[in-house]
Design a protein around this motif. Structure first.
Motif, PDB file in Angstrom:
ATOM      1  N   GLU A 142      47.154  23.554   2.010  1.00 29.03           N
ATOM      2  CA  GLU A 142      47.012  23.928   0.603  1.00 29.03           C
ATOM      3  C   GLU A 142      46.344  22.812  -0.188  1.00 29.03           C
ATOM      4  OE1 GLU A 142      50.920  24.844  -0.900  1.00 29.03           O
ATOM      5  OE2 GLU A 142      51.047  26.712   0.246  1.00 29.03           O
ATOM      6  N   HIS A 143      46.795  21.573   0.045  1.00 27.62           N
ATOM      7  CA  HIS A 143      46.222  20.434  -0.677  1.00 27.62           C
ATOM      8  C   HIS A 143      44.723  20.305  -0.403  1.00 27.62           C
ATOM      9  CE1 HIS A 143      45.826  16.528  -2.527  1.00 27.62           C
ATOM     10  NE2 HIS A 143      45.263  16.078  -1.417  1.00 27.62           N
ATOM     11  N   ARG A 144      44.321  20.440   0.860  1.00 21.22           N
ATOM     12  CA  ARG A 144      42.900  20.316   1.209  1.00 21.22           C
ATOM     13  C   ARG A 144      42.075  21.432   0.567  1.00 21.22           C
ATOM     14  NH1 ARG A 144      42.983  18.693   7.651  1.00 21.22           N
ATOM     15  NH2 ARG A 144      43.984  16.662   7.370  1.00 21.22           N
ATOM     16  N   ILE A 145      42.603  22.635   0.589  1.00 16.70           N
ATOM     17  CA  ILE A 145      41.869  23.786   0.029  1.00 16.70           C
ATOM     18  C   ILE A 145      41.708  23.613  -1.483  1.00 16.70           C
ATOM     19  CG2 ILE A 145      42.011  26.267  -0.436  1.00 16.70           C
ATOM     20  CD1 ILE A 145      43.467  26.449   2.362  1.00 16.70           C
ATOM     21  N   TYR A 146      42.798  23.286  -2.175  1.00 18.27           N
ATOM     22  CA  TYR A 146      42.728  23.144  -3.624  1.00 18.27           C
ATOM     23  C   TYR A 146      41.902  21.930  -4.036  1.00 18.27           C
ATOM     24  CZ  TYR A 146      45.983  26.971  -3.987  1.00 18.27           C
ATOM     25  OH  TYR A 146      46.569  28.210  -3.893  1.00 18.27           O
ATOM     26  N   SER A 147      41.957  20.880  -3.246  1.00 18.49           N
ATOM     27  CA  SER A 147      41.146  19.703  -3.528  1.00 18.49           C
ATOM     28  C   SER A 147      39.659  20.059  -3.404  1.00 18.49           C
ATOM     29  CB  SER A 147      41.520  18.583  -2.551  1.00 18.49           C
ATOM     30  OG  SER A 147      40.662  17.491  -2.709  1.00 18.49           O
ATOM     31  N   ALA A 148      39.301  20.781  -2.350  1.00 18.66           N
ATOM     32  CA  ALA A 148      37.906  21.211  -2.163  1.00 18.66           C
ATOM     33  C   ALA A 148      37.483  22.130  -3.296  1.00 18.66           C
ATOM     34  CB  ALA A 148      37.753  21.911  -0.818  1.00 18.66           C
ATOM     35  N   PHE A 149      38.362  23.036  -3.680  1.00 18.21           N
ATOM     36  CA  PHE A 149      38.060  23.977  -4.751  1.00 18.21           C
ATOM     37  C   PHE A 149      37.817  23.244  -6.068  1.00 18.21           C
ATOM     38  CE2 PHE A 149      39.271  27.499  -7.705  1.00 18.21           C
ATOM     39  CZ  PHE A 149      38.296  28.387  -7.300  1.00 18.21           C
ATOM     40  N   LYS A 150      38.646  22.251  -6.348  1.00 22.23           N
ATOM     41  CA  LYS A 150      38.515  21.475  -7.582  1.00 22.23           C
ATOM     42  C   LYS A 150      37.178  20.732  -7.604  1.00 22.23           C
ATOM     43  CE  LYS A 150      40.764  17.831 -10.197  1.00 22.23           C
ATOM     44  NZ  LYS A 150      41.803  16.797 -10.181  1.00 22.23           N
ATOM     45  N   LYS A 151      36.804  20.117  -6.485  1.00 15.07           N
ATOM     46  CA  LYS A 151      35.537  19.382  -6.404  1.00 15.07           C
ATOM     47  C   LYS A 151      34.340  20.322  -6.566  1.00 15.07           C
ATOM     48  CE  LYS A 151      37.305  15.629  -3.563  1.00 15.07           C
ATOM     49  NZ  LYS A 151      37.282  14.991  -2.241  1.00 15.07           N
ATOM     50  N   ALA A 206      26.995  21.067  -2.539  1.00 16.49           N
ATOM     51  CA  ALA A 206      28.357  20.704  -2.924  1.00 16.49           C
ATOM     52  C   ALA A 206      29.303  20.818  -1.728  1.00 16.49           C
ATOM     53  CB  ALA A 206      28.835  21.577  -4.068  1.00 16.49           C
ATOM     54  N   LEU A 207      29.123  21.843  -0.922  1.00 19.48           N
ATOM     55  CA  LEU A 207      29.940  21.985   0.293  1.00 19.48           C
ATOM     56  C   LEU A 207      29.706  20.817   1.244  1.00 19.48           C
ATOM     57  CD1 LEU A 207      29.872  25.753   1.360  1.00 19.48           C
ATOM     58  CD2 LEU A 207      31.857  24.389   0.745  1.00 19.48           C
ATOM     59  N   SER A 208      28.456  20.414   1.391  1.00 19.38           N
ATOM     60  CA  SER A 208      28.151  19.316   2.314  1.00 19.38           C
ATOM     61  C   SER A 208      28.689  17.984   1.804  1.00 19.38           C
ATOM     62  CB  SER A 208      26.646  19.229   2.561  1.00 19.38           C
ATOM     63  OG  SER A 208      25.966  18.836   1.393  1.00 19.38           O
ATOM     64  N   ASN A 209      28.914  17.863   0.489  1.00 19.77           N
ATOM     65  CA  ASN A 209      29.463  16.639  -0.082  1.00 19.77           C
ATOM     66  C   ASN A 209      30.974  16.523   0.107  1.00 19.77           C
ATOM     67  OD1 ASN A 209      26.954  15.770  -0.920  1.00 19.77           O
ATOM     68  ND2 ASN A 209      27.180  16.600  -2.983  1.00 19.77           N
ATOM     69  N   LEU A 210      31.634  17.616   0.456  1.00 12.78           N
ATOM     70  CA  LEU A 210      33.078  17.577   0.664  1.00 12.78           C
ATOM     71  C   LEU A 210      33.408  16.813   1.937  1.00 12.78           C
ATOM     72  CD1 LEU A 210      34.057  21.295  -0.074  1.00 12.78           C
ATOM     73  CD2 LEU A 210      34.426  19.339  -1.561  1.00 12.78           C
TER      74      LEU A 210
END
Length: 172
Positions: free
Chosen positions: A154-163, A117-121
């Motif tokens: 913040e947007h990048r972190i929360y977007s990654a967290f949501k995915k 999942a991390l690699s898909n971000l």
């Protein structure tokens, strides 16, 4: 003013009197300050050996100060040595676990899925997320490191967290 016990430190009788006067007191001082694990009585003996080796150089009025300084330094050296020993002492991993085999298997599966999942971000999301969550950086620090504003970080972190939550949702 008390009369000094000694005129010449190198005289065996005077040295013996010095030992009787200061050994117990010095041993107690080291014991109270450092505990018993570093053998304070050995350090007292070593301090008196140093005094005997340097008896011609030590002024009789400074004997007590010399003994306390030498003994304290010997204890500090022992503490440093003990820290080094602990640092380089090999910690053997335990070959058993209290976890059930099912739990261990699920943990391995989750780790694989998490890495996937991390690699898909997107790279910028993954970097921001890992700086924040793995390295513990604040949003402001993440923004400074990546050369972006705090809001973008913040947007990048929360977007990654949501995915990540979406992809790993079935592991709850």
């Amino acid at each position: 003013m008390s009369k000094p016990l000694h005129n010449n430190v190198c005289n065996e009788k005077n040295f013996s009197l010095l030992y009787e006067k200061y050994a117990q007191e010095l041993g107690n001082f080291l014991y109270y300050k450092y505990g018993n694990t570093l053998n304070p009585t050995d350090k007292v003996q070593d301090a008196f050996i140093k005094l005997w080796e340097n008896c011609a150089k030590v002024v009789p009025e400074k004997v007590k100060s010399f003994l306390y300084t030498v003994a304290n330094n010997l204890m500090l050296n022992a503490v440093k040595h003990q820290k080094i020993v602990f640092k380089y002492q090999e910690v053997k991993p335990k070959d058993y676990t209290n976890e059930s085999p099912e739990f261990v298997l699920r943990k391995k599966e989750f780790l694989k899925r998490y890495e996937k999942a991390l690699s898909n971000l997107k790279e910028e999301e993954r970097v921001a997320f890992m700086l924040s969550k793995i390295e513990g950086k604040t949003h402001k620090e993440v923004g400074e490191i990546l050369g972006i504003t705090k809001k973008v970080a913040e947007h990048r972190i929360y977007s990654a967290f949501k995915k990540l939550k979406e992809q790993l949702d079935d592991f709850r």
